[in-house]
Design an enzyme around this catalytic site. Structure first.
Site, PDB file in Angstrom:
ATOM      1  N   HIS A   1      17.981   5.815  -8.000  1.00  0.00           N
ATOM      2  CA  HIS A   1      18.907   4.863  -8.632  1.00  0.00           C
ATOM      3  C   HIS A   1      18.430   4.542 -10.055  1.00  0.00           C
ATOM      4  O   HIS A   1      17.660   3.594 -10.253  1.00  0.00           O
ATOM      5  CB  HIS A   1      18.978   3.555  -7.834  1.00  0.00           C
ATOM      6  CG  HIS A   1      19.785   3.627  -6.594  1.00  0.00           C
ATOM      7  ND1 HIS A   1      21.053   3.107  -6.499  1.00  0.00           N
ATOM      8  CD2 HIS A   1      19.505   4.162  -5.378  1.00  0.00           C
ATOM      9  CE1 HIS A   1      21.522   3.306  -5.275  1.00  0.00           C
ATOM     10  NE2 HIS A   1      20.599   3.945  -4.577  1.00  0.00           N
TER      11      HIS A   1
ATOM     12  N   CYS B   1      22.327   8.389  -4.925  1.00  0.00           N
ATOM     13  CA  CYS B   1      21.773   8.229  -3.576  1.00  0.00           C
ATOM     14  C   CYS B   1      22.742   8.821  -2.538  1.00  0.00           C
ATOM     15  O   CYS B   1      22.926  10.022  -2.479  1.00  0.00           O
ATOM     16  CB  CYS B   1      21.463   6.763  -3.311  1.00  0.00           C
ATOM     17  SG  CYS B   1      20.320   6.510  -1.926  1.00  0.00           S
TER      18      CYS B   1
ATOM     19  N   GLU C   1      19.984   3.091 -12.407  1.00  0.00           N
ATOM     20  CA  GLU C   1      20.469   1.762 -12.841  1.00  0.00           C
ATOM     21  C   GLU C   1      19.560   0.636 -12.359  1.00  0.00           C
ATOM     22  O   GLU C   1      19.541  -0.466 -12.934  1.00  0.00           O
ATOM     23  CB  GLU C   1      21.912   1.551 -12.350  1.00  0.00           C
ATOM     24  CG  GLU C   1      22.075   1.091 -10.921  1.00  0.00           C
ATOM     25  CD  GLU C   1      21.819   2.171  -9.887  1.00  0.00           C
ATOM     26  OE1 GLU C   1      21.779   1.847  -8.685  1.00  0.00           O
ATOM     27  OE2 GLU C   1      21.660   3.344 -10.282  1.00  0.00           O
TER      28      GLU C   1
END
Length: 425
Positions: free
Chosen positions: A251, A130, A253
């Site tokens: 993202h 990001c 994760e």
């Protein structure tokens, strides 16, 4: 605990994000990042976002990798956007819509841009998530949209516009991106791509993004409005060799199914897996260049014996160079050296004869000294040349001579084995 650099676990620096809690500033890093870094075998080292840290980054050495992942908008002055095309009314509206992101943090900008440039200079593995991807692009001379909605979306046909942030469905929001073939992102997610399609759905938490991609990078994914959602440096990507320079706008994760830790796609954590693989390889390469073997420490008794033996050989040298008649030393003082040779050397009769023949030539050692001086000059020249080489070039050179040494050792061993067999037969 040993301070030997070779036993330090691979370290990944992560800069914290500052927020206000109970009227005080606190620093934090998302735990998903930390969990994945640890699970793949590295240690996250949090760099606190506090004043002056950008001047103390050498205190965090050794640095084996950098992950940048959280934060507000980057100060536009870093990417030459002072003369923006946005009106003051539009800028005010952006600040109102994205209040949590538009409060510029110049200290964090300084810390992260310094780390990004350090990685680029040293080829330290870097992954930007990001904001971290935006930092990487800016550090390499790229630019950003100050607001995607105001600068990009309004120029797109209605059916191509993308909502890049949804405050009402923050973690659940997804939008489609098209993955570029034969890129790392494609390899990580290829088992999840539908046949004939190169699309996946990603999360999205940003109102800014890459406008002009820095020249060194290649895109890995695009949103339907044309925004670059991932990029990497193909010349600095080989995790097995410690190379990894990449930015992802989404993202991975946090791409998890509702009320579950299961990932949307099995390949989501692969970015972290390959990044840590590169970090571990980089650490090994760095250690091979910087590790210096510790000198052997002797106890007092052994040190006294060493000095006696050194004295003995020094006297022996004087006997050869000055002649026995000019040396006042007692032969008893030579016994320590003689005993050392006797206990540590097994010579054949032929070798003993050869040594006796060589003894007469030692007195006239002028040519030998000249060779020593020549070798010293060559060594000095080599040091000067290698001092101008990059870490990567030195690593390749060291690897080459290590391989040559192994080959030489193997060939020598075979030849000795053949000689022994011939003698036995």
């Amino acid at each position: 605990m040993s301070s030997d650099i070779s036993v330090i676990l691979p370290r990944v620096l992560i800069v914290s994000r500052r927020t206000v809690r109970k009227n005080k500033f606190v620093d934090f890093v998302g735990e998903y990042h930390l969990d994945l870094i640890v699970s793949y075998g590295a240690v996250p080292v949090i760099v606190p976002r506090v004043s002056g840290v950008h001047m103390l980054l050498n205190s965090f050495e050794p640095i084996h990798g950098v992950l940048l992942c959280e934060g507000e908008d980057i100060d536009p002055s870093w990417y030459e956007q002072d003369n923006t095309c946005l009106s003051q009314e539009e800028l005010d509206e952006i600040r109102r819509l994205h209040a949590s992101d538009t409060s510029i943090d110049k200290e964090k900008d300084s810390i992260e841009l310094s780390l990004a440039k350090l990685c680029l200079e040293r080829n330290i593995p870097y992954m930007g998530i990001c904001r971290g991807s935006q930092v990487l692009n800016v550090a390499c001379g790229g630019t950003l949209y100050q607001d995607i909605g105001k600068e990009l979306s309004k120029n797109c046909p209605e059916n191509q516009r993308v909502m890049h942030i949804n405050y009402d469905d923050y973690d659940g929001h997804r939008h489609a991106v098209k993955v570029v073939k034969n890129t790392p992102l494609h390899h990580w997610l290829k088992d999840s791509l539908e046949e004939g399609k190169m699309e996946i759905s990603v999360n999205s938490y940003h109102h800014q993004g890459v406008k002009r991609l820095a020249q060194r990078f290649v895109p890995m994914a695009f949103a339907s409005d044309g925004l670059i959602e991932g990029f990497y440096d193909p010349d600095a990507y080989n995790p097995e060799e410690g190379k990894f320079i990449m930015g992802l706008q989404f993202h991975p994760e946090r791409m998890r199914k509702l009320n579950s830790d299961e990932f949307d796609y099995p390949g989501c954590p692969f970015a972290y897996k390959e990044f840590v693989k590169a970090v571990i390889a980089y650490q090994k390469r760095l250690n091979s260049l910087t590790y210096i073997q510790k000198p052997l420490k002797l106890n007092r008794e052994m040190e006294n014996k060493r000095k006696i033996i050194v004295r003995s050989f020094s006297l022996a040298k004087n006997l050869y160079t000055m002649g026995r008649g000019n040396c006042s030393s007692k032969e008893s003082e030579l016994e320590a050296g003689a005993e050392f040779l006797e206990s540590n050397t097994a010579l054949s009769v032929q070798q003993e004869k050869r040594l006796k023949q060589m003894g007469a030539t030692v007195r006239n050692a002028g040519s030998y000294i000249e060779r020593l001086k020549l070798n010293e000059e060559r060594e000095k020249m080599a040091r000067n040349v290698m001092g101008k080489m990059s870490v990567e070039q030195l690593s390749d050179l060291m690897s080459f001579y290590h391989t040559m040494g192994q080959i030489c050792s193997e060939v020598l061993e075979r030849k000795i084995h053949d000689v022994v067999n011939d003698f036995a037969s």
